[in-house]
Write a protein that holds these residues in place. Structure first.
Motif, mmCIF file in Angstrom:
data_model
loop_
_atom_site.group_PDB
_atom_site.id
_atom_site.type_symbol
_atom_site.label_atom_id
_atom_site.label_comp_id
_atom_site.label_asym_id
_atom_site.label_seq_id
_atom_site.Cartn_x
_atom_site.Cartn_y
_atom_site.Cartn_z
ATOM 1 N N ARG A 39 0.851 -1.182 0.000
ATOM 2 C CA ARG A 39 0.000 0.000 0.000
ATOM 3 C C ARG A 39 0.894 1.240 0.000
ATOM 4 N NH1 ARG A 39 -5.113 -1.475 0.876
ATOM 5 N NH2 ARG A 39 -5.346 -3.563 1.766
ATOM 6 N N ARG A 79 0.788 3.879 1.633
ATOM 7 C CA ARG A 79 1.164 4.321 2.975
ATOM 8 C C ARG A 79 2.437 3.610 3.447
ATOM 9 N NH1 ARG A 79 -2.372 1.521 6.286
ATOM 10 N NH2 ARG A 79 -4.047 2.509 5.142
ATOM 11 N N GLU A 125 8.325 3.402 4.548
ATOM 12 C CA GLU A 125 9.454 2.489 4.683
ATOM 13 C C GLU A 125 10.747 3.179 5.128
ATOM 14 O OE1 GLU A 125 10.896 0.284 1.320
ATOM 15 O OE2 GLU A 125 11.306 -1.420 2.626
ATOM 16 N N PRO A 126 11.131 4.301 4.484
ATOM 17 C CA PRO A 126 12.339 4.979 4.987
ATOM 18 C C PRO A 126 12.182 5.446 6.436
ATOM 19 C CG PRO A 126 11.784 5.779 2.800
ATOM 20 C CD PRO A 126 10.631 4.944 3.259
ATOM 21 N N ARG A 131 10.545 3.946 8.817
ATOM 22 C CA ARG A 131 10.781 2.780 9.673
ATOM 23 C C ARG A 131 12.260 2.427 9.713
ATOM 24 N NH1 ARG A 131 7.140 -2.224 8.255
ATOM 25 N NH2 ARG A 131 7.764 -1.593 6.173
ATOM 26 N N GLN A 152 2.112 7.649 10.910
ATOM 27 C CA GLN A 152 0.890 7.765 10.114
ATOM 28 C C GLN A 152 0.617 9.220 9.740
ATOM 29 O OE1 GLN A 152 -1.697 5.194 9.213
ATOM 30 N NE2 GLN A 152 -1.857 7.003 7.924
ATOM 31 N N ASP A 186 0.546 11.078 5.968
ATOM 32 C CA ASP A 186 -0.558 11.897 5.476
ATOM 33 C C ASP A 186 -0.070 13.274 5.035
ATOM 34 O OD1 ASP A 186 -2.134 9.810 6.058
ATOM 35 O OD2 ASP A 186 -3.099 10.677 7.827
ATOM 36 N N ALA A 234 -4.676 12.423 1.676
ATOM 37 C CA ALA A 234 -4.259 11.501 2.731
ATOM 38 C C ALA A 234 -4.969 10.167 2.588
ATOM 39 C CB ALA A 234 -4.532 12.111 4.102
ATOM 40 N N LYS A 235 -6.154 10.186 1.987
ATOM 41 C CA LYS A 235 -6.915 8.940 1.828
ATOM 42 C C LYS A 235 -6.250 7.996 0.827
ATOM 43 C CE LYS A 235 -10.926 11.043 1.378
ATOM 44 N NZ LYS A 235 -12.243 11.283 0.823
ATOM 45 N N SER A 277 -4.197 4.339 1.533
ATOM 46 C CA SER A 277 -4.603 2.935 1.650
ATOM 47 C C SER A 277 -4.754 2.263 0.297
ATOM 48 C CB SER A 277 -5.905 2.839 2.441
ATOM 49 O OG SER A 277 -6.889 3.622 1.821
ATOM 50 N N ARG A 336 7.960 9.408 -0.914
ATOM 51 C CA ARG A 336 8.817 8.426 -0.241
ATOM 52 C C ARG A 336 10.221 8.996 -0.036
ATOM 53 N NH1 ARG A 336 9.932 2.923 -3.233
ATOM 54 N NH2 ARG A 336 10.582 4.346 -4.867
ATOM 55 N N MET A 357 -8.719 7.660 13.032
ATOM 56 C CA MET A 357 -8.198 7.713 11.661
ATOM 57 C C MET A 357 -7.752 6.339 11.201
ATOM 58 S SD MET A 357 -8.047 10.363 9.663
ATOM 59 C CE MET A 357 -7.254 11.055 8.223
ATOM 60 N N TYR A 400 -9.292 3.452 8.319
ATOM 61 C CA TYR A 400 -8.585 2.777 7.225
ATOM 62 C C TYR A 400 -8.848 1.282 7.232
ATOM 63 C CZ TYR A 400 -5.748 6.852 6.103
ATOM 64 O OH TYR A 400 -5.305 8.075 5.715
ATOM 65 N N GLU A 428 -10.271 -1.366 4.486
ATOM 66 C CA GLU A 428 -9.491 -2.463 3.920
ATOM 67 C C GLU A 428 -10.263 -3.772 3.970
ATOM 68 O OE1 GLU A 428 -5.685 -2.309 5.885
ATOM 69 O OE2 GLU A 428 -5.459 -0.324 4.998
ATOM 70 N N ILE A 447 18.263 2.716 0.778
ATOM 71 C CA ILE A 447 18.177 3.160 2.166
ATOM 72 C C ILE A 447 18.887 2.178 3.086
ATOM 73 C CG2 ILE A 447 16.057 4.494 1.870
ATOM 74 C CD1 ILE A 447 14.542 2.166 3.137
#
Lengths: 326, 313
Positions: free
Chosen positions: A116, A118, A123-124, A126, A138, A142, A152-153, A156, A174, B1, B5, B9, B212
């Motif tokens: 997804r 998001r 990833e970077p 994390r 999160q 957004d 922001a939607k 997903s 990203r 929020m 989501y 899903e 990365i």
């Protein structure tokens, strides 16, 4: 703090394209080496956009990959903010890696189709341990989505639900998530429609102003480069033949190759004038021509050019590697 | 929020299944629906064997040699308690089939899972690492591929049995079968996964992850693996049928499940001894069930292969 964010000195990258060992032994062939990048030196100043231009096969993308560490340099050194990247410990590299990023050419291949949006953007975050708390990462995702002009939607959704331009926006989000200072852009718009290209380029310029980013912008499209770059380096067969200010280069190209490239740019001002076509093709880099590698296509070449490699001569106007340059 | 989501899903997952091309092609193919139905019935019957079977063939106290070799009840010479007759030990054939298909399917699933995990891991590592690692893994695979799978399974089974000296055969038979069948089928997974990995490895999303500084192990697990699993699913389905057949073959040859825990193959072997003296039911019913089960799973595998192949859409 030095003025230069990135310093590249005598960088070379050689690819071994030999046949397997057994074939070489039986067919009595030697190793075949391809010098994709040949003794390239350049400096990129903090906050500027440095463009690398050249035809296909001139080594643009190889330089980009060597800078960000996807390929190892065969020789030469790369200094990022004054530190030599080759000498850093793995822990130090972890911190340095956060500070540079890369935007890829093909937005259809640069986003993992099973993830997804998001998760792709986070990833970077994390990896570099930024925004460890559930909510904060999160929220950051957004923000980033809205920053690049998406909603922001959209977080997903999956990448296949977006168009090429939107995907490139996701790729930019990203890249920005780890708050880098330096971004290598490897032909970021060449896979996009012309109308979308302008949107993405303007977005990149806005982001540069907002965050003080430094870009290494790689492209073969001179009109795009003119729009984006402060300074331009022209590559030919893995060698840097001319570096100068963007305006200066378009007004007064000094290397015959640069002149030839500029002649070929489609331009409204040129209506009515006969265009000189870019003659010939880039030679095979496995067996490059002797002396100045441009001499088979150069209108000014003479015996001296065929025998000797022209050194890069620096002046107030920039640097140029040509015996005939004025 | 975030809860917002998640409900989105969950909804979209059900919708995605119902809207998917696969579900559509499933509904279009009558053969596939019948095959899926048959496979489902056999799997459920095997799973619920203790509830469905009229007798417990493992309960030795309930067996009586007086009841041995009774023909099916409808022939008039049988016993109404034994619908499909009894075998030489006096075990009810119907109950033994139910319990036997349970063992057959369990061996099939476990060995497919074992082969898949082994093959996927080795294929991923070979494809992503390349070089010497790749060469070593794939040469081993090539050598193994030049022998028939059943021969490899026999060899491994024989080696393990030889090492353990044949003791506790009844307890180890299942594990030995799973290992030997699994080890003889991993090559296909490894080759498929390796070739897909070679394609994915050079894509830009993998480069972005390398950039990365993500550990190669994590890149393989998080990025490459989800993108190479499609063909694996097809191979696993087709291999399930193959694994069940291989188990039956090994059991038929006497190196598989012992006659105290008969699988379908063991029952066919036992019945084979009585076939020429007229007791056809001991071998026919397990044989027929095996054929139907393998056919159904194979049809499902064929359909899945076509449904997931974008060129045939």
């Amino acid at each position: 703090m030095s003025d230069n964010l990135l310093e590249i000195k005598d960088l070379s990258r050689i690819f071994d394209i030999s046949k397997p060992w057994l074939n070489r032994l039986i067919e009595r062939e030697d190793r075949r080496l391809l010098r994709a990048v040949n003794d390239v030196s350049l400096n990129i100043k903090r906050g500027e956009t440095f463009a690398l231009v050249g035809e296909s096969g001139s080594g643009k993308s190889t330089i980009a990959k060597v800078i960000v560490g996807l390929l190892a340099a065969s020789s030469g050194e790369i200094r990022f903010d004054g530190v030599n990247l080759a000498e850093q410990s793995p822990t130090a590299m972890r911190n340095i890696r956060r500070r540079y990023q890369m935007i890829f050419q093909d937005p259809f291949a640069s986003l993992n189709p099973r993830w997804r949006v998001r998760d792709i953007i986070a990833e970077p975050l994390r990896k570099f341990g930024m925004g460890d708390m559930e909510g904060s990462s999160q929220k950051r995702v957004d923000e980033l989505l809205e920053l690049v002009g998406l909603s922001a939607k959209d977080g997903s959704k999956f990448p296949h639900e977006f168009s090429g331009g939107q995907r490139q926006r996701i790729a930019i989000a990203r890249v920005l998530s780890s708050k880098p200072e330096f971004i290598v852009c490897d032909e970021p718009t060449s896979a996009l429609d012309v109308s979308v290209q302008a949107q993405i380029l303007n977005l990149m310029r806005d982001l540069q102003d907002d965050f003080g980013l430094t870009y290494l912008f790689i492209s073969h499209d001179l009109s795009v480069v003119r729009h984006m770059a402060n300074r331009i380096g022209v590559l030919y067969l893995g060698r840097l033949v001319e570096v100068s200010d963007s305006k200066e280069m378009f007004r007064n190209p000094r290397h015959p190759y640069t002149q030839m490239l500029l002649e070929a740019v489609p331009d409204l001002d040129m209506t009515g004038r006969t265009r000189v076509k870019a003659a010939g093709e880039i030679p095979n880099p496995i067996t490059p021509p002797s002396g100045c590698t441009f001499h088979p296509r150069c209108p000014l070449a003479d015996a001296h050019c065929k025998a000797n490699i022209p050194p890069v001569v620096e002046s107030d106007l920039g640097a140029v590697a040509c015996f005939k340059a004025t | 929020m975030s809860t917002d989501y998640q409900t989105n899903e969950a909804k979209s997952l059900l919708r995605r299944v119902l809207d998917s091309d696969i579900w559509y092609s499933f509904k279009k193919s009558k053969v596939t629906m019948v095959a899926a139905g048959v496979a489902l019935i056999i799997f459920l019957a095997a799973l619920l064997a203790p509830l469905l079977a009229p007798h417990n063939p493992f309960d030795l106290a309930s067996l009586s040699l007086m009841d041995s070799l009774l023909p099916p009840s409808w022939t008039g010479m049988g016993d109404p308690r034994y619908l499909l007759g009894t075998d030489d030990q006096g075990r009810d054939v119907l109950s033994t089939i139910l319990y036997g298909s349970r063992i057959s399917i369990a061996v099939g699933l476990a060995s497919v899972a074992f082969a898949a995990v082994l093959g996927i891991t080795l294929g991923l590592v070979a494809g992503y690492m390349g070089g010497a690692v790749d060469a070593v893994i794939m040469r081993v695979a090539d050598v193994q591929l030049s022998f028939p799978a059943i021969l490899i399974a026999l060899l491994i089974d024989g080696t393990i049995s030889g090492l353990t000296g044949g003791v506790n055969r009844e307890e180890t038979a299942f594990t030995v079968l799973v290992i030997s069948i699994g080890l003889s089928f991993w090559v296909q997974y490894a080759r498929t996964v390796r070739s897909s990995t070679l394609v994915e490895r050079d894509k830009e999303y993998v480069q972005a992850a390398r950039l990365i500084g993500l550990h190669p192990f994590l890149i393989m697990l998080r990025h490459v693996l989800p993108n190479v699993m499609g063909p694996v699913l097809v191979i696993a389905t087709i291999n399930l049928a193959l694994a069940i057949i291989t188990e039956a073959t090994l059991s038929f040859l006497g190196v598989g499940m012992p006659s105290t825990q008969p699988s379908l193959g063991t029952m066919i072997r036992i019945g084979n001894d009585f076939l020429f003296s007229g007791e056809w039911w001991i071998t026919l019913f397990p044989g027929a069930l095996l054929a139907v089960l393998v056919l159904a799973v194979n049809l499902l595998g064929d359909w899945l292969r076509d449904a997931l192949n974008p060129k045939l859409r």
